[in-house]
Design an enzyme around this catalytic site. Structure first.
Site, PDB file in Angstrom:
ATOM      1  N   VAL A  61       0.835  -1.206   0.000  1.00  0.00           N
ATOM      2  CA  VAL A  61       0.000   0.000   0.000  1.00  0.00           C
ATOM      3  C   VAL A  61       0.865   1.249   0.000  1.00  0.00           C
ATOM      4  CG1 VAL A  61      -1.739   1.303   1.284  1.00  0.00           C
ATOM      5  CG2 VAL A  61      -1.918  -1.185   1.115  1.00  0.00           C
ATOM      6  N   THR A  80      -5.607  -0.579   6.562  1.00  0.00           N
ATOM      7  CA  THR A  80      -6.929  -1.101   6.899  1.00  0.00           C
ATOM      8  C   THR A  80      -7.009  -1.247   8.413  1.00  0.00           C
ATOM      9  OG1 THR A  80      -7.068  -2.282   4.797  1.00  0.00           O
ATOM     10  CG2 THR A  80      -8.531  -3.005   6.571  1.00  0.00           C
ATOM     11  N   LEU A 127      -6.932  -1.457  -3.390  1.00  0.00           N
ATOM     12  CA  LEU A 127      -5.970  -1.892  -4.400  1.00  0.00           C
ATOM     13  C   LEU A 127      -5.924  -3.413  -4.459  1.00  0.00           C
ATOM     14  CD1 LEU A 127      -3.006   0.495  -3.449  1.00  0.00           C
ATOM     15  CD2 LEU A 127      -4.876   0.920  -5.076  1.00  0.00           C
ATOM     16  N   ASN A 177     -14.409  -5.806   1.659  1.00  0.00           N
ATOM     17  CA  ASN A 177     -13.654  -7.059   1.597  1.00  0.00           C
ATOM     18  C   ASN A 177     -14.472  -8.240   2.099  1.00  0.00           C
ATOM     19  OD1 ASN A 177     -11.450  -5.905   0.428  1.00  0.00           O
ATOM     20  ND2 ASN A 177     -10.159  -5.929   2.249  1.00  0.00           N
ATOM     21  N   GLY A 191     -12.723 -22.071  -6.818  1.00  0.00           N
ATOM     22  CA  GLY A 191     -11.316 -22.427  -6.844  1.00  0.00           C
ATOM     23  C   GLY A 191     -10.836 -23.020  -5.536  1.00  0.00           C
ATOM     24  N   CYS A 209      -5.334  -9.463   2.706  1.00  0.00           N
ATOM     25  CA  CYS A 209      -6.532  -8.666   2.994  1.00  0.00           C
ATOM     26  C   CYS A 209      -7.726  -9.509   3.444  1.00  0.00           C
ATOM     27  CB  CYS A 209      -6.913  -7.834   1.771  1.00  0.00           C
ATOM     28  SG  CYS A 209      -5.698  -6.564   1.351  1.00  0.00           S
ATOM     29  N   LYS A 244      -7.526 -11.717   6.895  1.00  0.00           N
ATOM     30  CA  LYS A 244      -7.407 -10.949   8.142  1.00  0.00           C
ATOM     31  C   LYS A 244      -8.555  -9.965   8.318  1.00  0.00           C
ATOM     32  CE  LYS A 244      -4.382  -7.074   6.766  1.00  0.00           C
ATOM     33  NZ  LYS A 244      -5.334  -6.007   7.172  1.00  0.00           N
ATOM     34  N   ARG A 297       1.355 -14.702   1.445  1.00  0.00           N
ATOM     35  CA  ARG A 297       0.598 -14.664   2.695  1.00  0.00           C
ATOM     36  C   ARG A 297      -0.721 -15.421   2.552  1.00  0.00           C
ATOM     37  NH1 ARG A 297       1.201  -8.271   3.893  1.00  0.00           N
ATOM     38  NH2 ARG A 297       1.204  -8.279   1.602  1.00  0.00           N
TER      39      ARG A 297
END
Length: 480
Positions: A11, A121, A156, A218, A263, A270, A273, A338
């Site tokens: 970010v 965030t 993003l 999110n 999938g 993001c 968490k 991650r």
């Protein structure tokens, strides 16, 4: 405008580089001396398409600088963007240590009016905690410097972050109604004016609502993914092609086509968490977000699905078997490992006794670093990092695809078939069509494509007991 960015992760680095590209004078601050030396030396700490070119261009032009000098960085910017990490702590809440440390650093060194922008965030109410930290530092040195704390969450997508920043579909800004808040609003209006020339993209609101907006967005997207994965797993049981279903429901304008791909589960920095943090926030107020608890449970089990398919096909003991894995990063066009589903799959295969050859177009170095933390030494020794996709296939009993890189979409199937011991593909991202795979002579297992494994179940019997257990687990969580 003079801008300071605190933090040079995804970010912070994208924000700083893109704001410099618009002509602003940007200083990026990070306490990691090695990272700053890398950036000043022309290197890049992350892979993000288009970012290296923008950083180089603006660094050479003198509009973008990188430093570890906190006092100088705070002195520089009228706008201080806090863009540090907010990882999950042990109970799922967002860890705000770095955010509050950045706020205290600003408070210790600021002399004039500063707009402190929470770009990270952060949970609802963080703006007030940042303001309190600033005020405490100012009081400690008897300073009357004014400030305003603003929430300006990022939207993003890794792998498309530069494009998202330079062509945003919306800009969310939360300001308070004080005179200092009005002053901050005008500075931010000026900063983001280039993005609003054709039409107004900025959504102004209060600070708490802006903080909530990021989490809600999110959580909504993660919910779509988990719901489609639930549909896909049922589709495998009943002989339905989830890709046909996706196209059918995605054509409904009330639903839309985005985030409907079944999938191997979501990952990254993001969604996992943020879903946990929003549920944790709800718990603090005595609320239980039942849907989000199920979303997280479904995703945890979905990340194990590809491995379970392999174990159903070959048995629980994979000793003496060798598998090829294409794709390690949690998504294409990034090297971010991650919470990547590939990490789950590799643990499953290695702990069942298999050896593995892996390939990813850009994430090999980061994967090696991450897997060294995940795995025991004997497990790590059974991984071979292949320089090319076809190199990973040599002598493998089957191929598993975990990340939907473009380079994997149109391979030479003849070469794949020749390299594998058996022509078996486990496709965790539904890159290929089952009918085409049959024509090429492959045994093909996708996600929700009317699984061959499901069709082999006895007539009238439950066809996917492992998946059935997942559904019962999610329901039990909702009822708990």
């Amino acid at each position: 405008m003079k801008i300071t960015i605190i933090g040079t992760g995804y970010v912070g680095l994208v924000t700083g580089a893109c704001l410099a590209e618009l002509g602003n004078d940007v200083v990026c601050l990070d306490l990691d001396e090695a990272k700053i030396a890398l950036l000043n030396g022309g290197g890049m700490p992350i892979h993000e398409p288009g970012l290296a070119e923008i950083v180089e261009r603006n660094r050479d032009a003198g509009r973008l600088r990188f430093c570890t000098d906190v006092a100088a960085a705070v002195e520089h910017g009228d706008l201080q963007f806090i863009a540090v990490g907010t990882p999950s702590d042990e109970d799922g809440a967002a860890d705000l240590r770095h955010v509050l440390a950045a706020a205290r650093a600003i408070g210790r060194h600021m002399r004039g009016f500063k707009v402190v922008v929470d770009k990270s965030t952060v949970p609802v109410g963080t703006g007030e905690r940042v303001a309190a930290a600033l005020r405490e530092e100012l009081d400690r040195r008897a300073s009357d410097a004014a400030f305003s704390v603003v929430s300006n969450p990022e939207f993003l997508k890794e792998g498309a972050a530069v494009e998202d920043f330079m062509r945003p579909d919306r800009i969310v800004i939360g300001c308070d109604g004080t005179p200092d808040g009005a002053r901050a609003r005008e500075l931010l209006r000026t900063l983001y004016k280039p993005f609003n020339r054709n039409h107004e993209r900025t959504h102004w609101m209060d600070v708490r609502s802006a903080e909530f907006t990021k989490y809600a967005a999110n959580a909504m997207l993660a919910t779509r993914i988990s719901l489609m994965n639930e549909f896909a797993n049922l589709a495998d049981c009943v002989g339905v092609d989830i890709e046909a279903v996706r196209r059918g429901i995605g054509s409904d304008p009330r639903i839309g086509a985005s985030f409907l791909y079944a999938g191997a589960g979501y990952g990254g920095s993001c969604f996992p968490k943020d879903v946990r943090a929003l549920a944790r926030t709800a718990g603090r107020f005595g609320q239980e977000l039942l849907i989000l608890r199920a979303v997280e449970a479904v995703n945890q089990h979905q990340q194990q699905l590809l491995g379970r398919k392999i174990l159903v096909r070959y048995g629980d003991d994979l000793d003496g078997m060798h598998f090829a894995v294409w794709g390690l990063a949690f998504k294409p066009n990034t090297d971010d490992m991650r919470e990547a589903p590939a990490r789950v799959l590799l643990r499953q295969l290695l702990r069942a006794g298999a050896t593995v050859a892996v390939h990813d177009p850009v994430a090999m170095a980061e994967a090696a670093r991450t897997l060294a933390l995940d795995l025991h030494a004997d497990e790590l020794a059974r991984i071979r990092f292949a320089a090319a996709p076809l190199d990973a296939l040599a002598g493998a009993d089957a191929l598993a695809i975990v990340t939907e890189w473009k380079a994997f979409r149109s391979p030479d199937f003849g070469k794949i078939k020749a390299a594998l011991k058996q022509p078996v593909i486990f496709d965790g991202r539904n890159l290929f069509e089952p009918e085409a795979m049959d024509a090429y002579g492959f045994e093909y297992h996708g996600i929700g494509r009317g699984s061959r494994l499901a069709k082999d179940a006895p007539s009238g019997a439950p066809r996917a007991p492992a998946r059935q257990a997942v559904s019962h687990h999610a329901v039990s969580l909702m009822r708990a």
